[in-house]
Write a protein that holds these residues in place. Structure first.
Motif, short mmCIF file in Angstrom:
data_model
loop_
_atom_site.label_atom_id
_atom_site.label_comp_id
_atom_site.label_asym_id
_atom_site.label_seq_id
_atom_site.Cartn_x
_atom_site.Cartn_y
_atom_site.Cartn_z
N LEU A 99 -20.15 22.14 3.12
CA LEU A 99 -20.30 21.97 1.01
C LEU A 99 -19.98 20.25 0.69
CD1 LEU A 99 -21.64 23.34 -1.67
CD2 LEU A 99 -19.33 23.43 -1.52
N ALA A 115 -21.59 16.34 -2.01
CA ALA A 115 -22.43 15.91 -3.06
C ALA A 115 -22.68 14.69 -2.57
CB ALA A 115 -21.52 15.45 -4.09
N VAL A 134 -26.51 18.04 -5.08
CA VAL A 134 -25.64 19.26 -4.23
C VAL A 134 -26.06 19.74 -2.94
CG1 VAL A 134 -23.79 20.76 -4.51
CG2 VAL A 134 -24.39 19.54 -6.08
N SER A 181 -21.40 13.36 -7.58
CA SER A 181 -20.20 14.56 -8.77
C SER A 181 -18.87 14.52 -8.52
CB SER A 181 -20.94 16.00 -7.85
OG SER A 181 -19.32 16.90 -8.79
N THR A 229 -16.75 19.54 -5.11
CA THR A 229 -18.00 20.38 -5.13
C THR A 229 -16.42 22.06 -4.38
OG1 THR A 229 -18.24 19.77 -2.47
CG2 THR A 229 -19.61 19.67 -4.37
N VAL A 286 -21.03 28.59 -5.88
CA VAL A 286 -20.88 27.73 -5.52
C VAL A 286 -20.45 27.16 -6.52
CG1 VAL A 286 -21.74 25.14 -4.73
CG2 VAL A 286 -22.22 27.35 -3.55
N TRP A 295 -19.52 22.79 -9.01
CA TRP A 295 -19.63 21.40 -9.03
C TRP A 295 -19.52 21.01 -10.40
CZ3 TRP A 295 -23.88 24.61 -8.40
CH2 TRP A 295 -25.27 24.26 -9.47
#
Length: 910
Positions: free
Chosen positions: A620, A622, A631, A656, A659, A671, A673
């Motif tokens: 994961l 950004a 994202v 961001s 995350t 998820v 963020w």
């Protein structure tokens, strides 16, 4: 030459009953600067002490205290803060300053010939933000120059520029409403203040009406220098000739030296240096907006904090040179490196045959220190390193002969063992080949991917015959690889001996740093220690086999335990834009391959997280720049390679702050963020993904905070945990004047329900689920973290600037903690927390140069163990559980020979 200040404070001296001197940073003709600690709260600060011989001048003393008054009147994240002031017992005044880590723009200019457009715009726009606040407070700096612009990092690893030294600042509308003789004397008609190369025509003429537009003139000169590598005016012939050029000479054409820049920039530059003051830019905001418009980029937003999507380290970078033997220059190599994109691949490089740029400044500097002249400058040996085809390396810029009040502040850049390691044990030349830092394990090793083993397992050392032929360049590598294998068996003494032998083969930074990690881990009575270090990883290997490597700083690493063993992920710019790279580690935590780019589509990756769910590895991250800004998630295979296509979870307007994701019992993912909204706030967002990472429903906004001051609210660094049928999210809210830690509890069924639209006139904060402030004392919270078992969650946070670590125990059914353990560590910082499959939780944090760990349960926080070292204020480490009982892995950043390097460790606790 101004003699260095005679004021000397011994280590251990306590000022005003609370500031303890820990070391001298540097000294110059006007002041000495020390690192110190506030013994009441454990906060590290800088102390600037005026030279004893200058205390007889009331004008100098007043200018010295003026810096404190100016900073106190402004309060901006883009201006170095001054916390306090006082006097020594024998008379000299001192200031208590923000302790900065990084380097000045001048230091960066000594290594980079010219900067690219995004980097320059990022720096200048942030400086304009600071100037906007200063000018709004009726304060003119009057001595802006590259030495007075400091380049550091914010907590997310993004470039942060701060203005230093308001000692010459002019309160052109006195703060107390009246001038008085002292004010008149300091700003009298005919007085000339500033540095010649950056002074405006009205300053040169000594006009008493000098106002904020003089700062904009100086900043325009700095913009020109960033792009061309030259000062605007020729300064070799002294102050008088420099002043004559400022008064009447035609400003140079920047396109002569940078023909790749657009004509619109020349038009901007001509306006910025128009001698008719009313024809120039009238405000810092207009200055920054028109500069961005000249390059057809988005105009910077001045209503909130600067959007950091332009702060990525783009293009090629220059490694920092070793510090001088005197230890009075900081390389600041922990910074995001400044990009050095060449003007164009289709035009001749204007710097290829150009003589060195004119020396900067005039013959003297403020305080009487001689500045640079061609005749006295000699390039220090070993400061130039090849950059590769198509890139131009600047000759080293001359440095000031004496350390000024401002420059010494940048010397706090590299703290602890990292800086010392570079100074004493940096790259050494052997037969014309430069030894450089590299991974301890050779790339392309023939070893097969080994299953993960515990510390008690048998681990085969790596013989020199298995190391690639390039090991002749780095002869210590086989020994370090053997040391890692020995450490995995629990033989600390054997590992230490091998690391010492490796270090003896050239004094390289890798064995030196790993040696210090092991020494810290086994210090004290190991038999009584609850935890034992059983593995150490140093995964990057870009420079293996290269006699002329290019080193770049890394971003915060993460670690996951996949089906075949550990996988590490981090970010860096060694291939250009900031991407995420992954590598699989063997049973001794040695890399099994070269790092793999797992975000090839990205423009500027920040804070990637890799998590293992059963046999599935999910990345994961950004991406804050370019067409794919957003994202994203993707599957990785067990060897850390790309295992699936990029999944776009949500678009982003800019970078961001973090995350996080967790999996629910039904296999779906939650998820979280942060993202900038249309109002300029940074808010919390959530979205569900299917077990196959398919987005479900829409991304929803989970918070809507109301501004309480000039800056927009910013939700930062969210972390997600799942307990039972609820998601638990921790995050920090930055909102003037507070900075607090929040906990949100939200039923999984409500994750897709966002906050309702705000009605006109509604000034209430809004969020979904049950959301509370955790640090009820309202102290400034910094990092937060959360981890959950089936029926409980553990939340940790720290105070700003390492003022203590706290924890809370949360029942899964409630948002309100059952208990809060206030500051179980009084001087630690940057905590993280993890939970194993049995519900056992463990905290890891940084404290006094060590990586600390302790268990946490419903009954509180247990005894702590130091398991490794850390230098500087690094981002929170990642912590995960291993497969064996009591086994844990952590990943963190640490300085290695002045460079931020990812490290990981395995340890087992009783």
């Amino acid at each position: 030459m101004a003699s260095p200040t005679s004021t000397k404070l011994p280590v251990g001296t306590i000022l005003s009953g609370k500031y303890k001197i820990t070391r001298e940073i540097g000294r110059g003709g006007m002041a000495a600067v020390y690192e110190a600690e506030n013994i009441d709260i454990g906060k590290r600060i800088a102390i600037k002490v005026l030279a004893q011989e200058l205390t007889t001048s009331m004008v100098v003393v007043e200018r010295f205290f003026r810096e404190a008054r100016a900073a106190a009147a402004i309060r901006s994240p883009y201006i170095c803060d001054v916390y306090d002031s006082g006097r020594l017992e024998d008379g000299p005044p001192f200031l208590v300053l923000e302790l900065l880590e990084g380097e000045s723009l001048y230091e960066r200019m000594t290594k980079v010939r010219y900067f690219d457009v995004p980097t320059t715009l990022a720096i200048i726009t942030q400086v304009c933000r600071g100037l906007t606040k200063a000018h709004a407070a009726n304060i003119v700096h009057r001595d802006l120059k590259p030495e007075n612009i400091f380049l550091g990092k914010d907590e997310d690893g993004q470039l942060l520029a701060k203005i230093l030294d308001f000692g010459l600042a002019k309160f052109y509308t006195p703060l107390d409403g009246s001038g008085g003789p002292q004010q008149a004397r300091l700003t009298r008609e005919g007085a000339v203040f500033g540095t010649p190369a950056y002074m405006s025509p009205e300053q040169v003429r000594g006009q008493g009406a000098v106002d904020h537009r003089a700062d904009l003139w100086a900043l325009a000169c700095i913009v020109y220098e960033c792009f061309t590598g030259r000062t605007v005016w020729q300064t070799e012939q002294g102050v008088a000739m420099t002043f004559a050029q400022i008064a009447s000479a035609q400003p140079p054409d920047p396109l002569v030296y940078r023909p790749d820049l657009p004509p619109s920039f020349k038009a901007w530059f001509d306006k910025a240096l128009d001698r008719k003051i009313d024809h120039r830019f009238q405000t810092a905001r207009e200055f920054a907006e028109e500069l961005s418009a000249a390059f057809e980029t988005v105009r910077p937003e001045f209503s909130g904090l600067f959007p950091t999507d332009q702060l990525s380290s783009l293009g090629r970078t220059v490694p920092a040179p070793p510090p001088s033997k005197a230890g009075l220059t900081a390389t600041g190599s922990d910074l995001p490196m400044v990009s050095m994109a060449p003007p164009s691949s289709t035009m001749p490089n204007p710097f290829g045959s150009m003589p060195p740029p004119s020396v900067r400044g005039g013959p003297t500097s403020e305080g009487g220190s001689p500045r640079h002249t061609k005749s006295t400058f000699e390039a220090p040996p070993g400061t130039l390193e090849p950059l590769g085809p198509g890139l131009s390396q600047a000759p080293p810029r001359p440095r000031t002969a004496a350390l000024g009040i401002v420059t010494v502040l940048v010397l706090v850049a590299l703290v602890g063992g990292g800086y010392a390691a570079w100074s004493k044990f940096g790259p050494a030349s052997k037969g014309g080949e430069v030894e450089t830092s590299s991974s301890a394990m050779p790339s392309g090793s023939a070893s097969a991917v080994a299953p993960h083993v515990s510390a008690s397992s048998s681990v085969r050392p790596v013989s020199s015959s298995e190391v690639s032929p390039s090991s002749s360049l780095l002869p210590w590598r086989p020994l370090v690889a053997d040391a890692q294998a020995t450490l995995a068996t629990g033989d600390h003494k054997g590992a230490l001996k091998l690391l010492k032998d490796a270090f003896d083969k050239g004094g390289h930074g890798v064995p030196r740093t790993m040696l210090e990690h092991v020494q810290v881990a086994i210090s004290g009575d190991a038999s009584k220690s609850p935890c034992t270090l059983t593995g150490l990883a140093r995964p990057r290997s870009y420079d293996l086999g290269s006699a002329q490597p290019r080193r770049v700083a890394a971003g915060r690493p993460w670690i996951a335990l996949g089906p075949r063993g550990p996988i590490m992920v981090w970010t860096d710019t060694h291939e250009g834009p900031e991407h995420a790279f992954a590598v699989a580690l063997d049973e001794a935590l040695r890399p099994l391959s070269d790092p793999i780019d797992v975000t090839p589509e990205a423009g500027a990756v920040t804070r990637p997280v890799v998590t293992a769910f059963d046999d599935q590895l999910v990345l994961l991250y950004a991406d804050g720049h370019g067409a794919e800004a957003g994202v994203h998630a993707r599957l990785l295979d067990p060897d850390g390679r790309i295992g699936g296509p990029m999944v776009n979870i949500a678009p982003l307007r800019g970078p961001s702050s973090g995350t996080s994701m967790q999996r629910a019992a039904d296999g779906t993912f939650v998820v979280a963020w942060t993202a900038e909204t249309e109002t300029g706030n940074d808010e919390l967002f959530l979205r569900k993904l299917s077990p196959k990472l398919e987005p479900q429903g829409e991304a929803v906004r989970a918070t809507d905070f109301v501004p309480t001051g000039p800056q927009k609210p910013r939700v930062r660094s969210p972390m997600v945990g799942i307990a039972g049928d609820a998601a638990h999210v921790s995050f920090r809210l930055e909102r003037t004047p507070n900075q607090v830690a929040y906990h949100m509890r939200l039923p999984l069924a409500d994750v897709g329900k966002g906050v309702e639209a705000r009605k006109k006139g509604d000034r209430n904060d809004r969020w979904i689920g049950d959301t509370i402030v955790v640090n009820t004392d309202k102290s400034k919270a910094d990092m937060t973290g959360i981890a959950c078992s089936k029926d409980a969650c553990f939340l940790v946070w720290d105070g700003e600037s390492n003022s203590g670590v706290s924890a809370a125990y949360l029942d899964a059914a409630n948002a309100q903690p059952l208990w809060r353990d206030k500051r179980f560590s009084k001087v630690g910082g940057h905590p993280s927390v993890g939970v194993d499959a049995s519900g056992n939780a463990r905290i890891v944090w940084f404290e006094k140069g060590g990586v600390m760990t302790a268990p946490i349960s419903r009954d509180g926080v247990g005894p702590s163990t130091k398991i490794a070292r850390v230098s500087g204020a690094q981002p929170s480490p990642a912590i995960i559980t291993g497969k064996a009982p009591g086994e844990w892995f952590i990943a963190w950043l640490d300085f290695e020979a002045g460079q931020l390097e990812p490290y990981a460790a395995r340890f087992v606790c009783k």
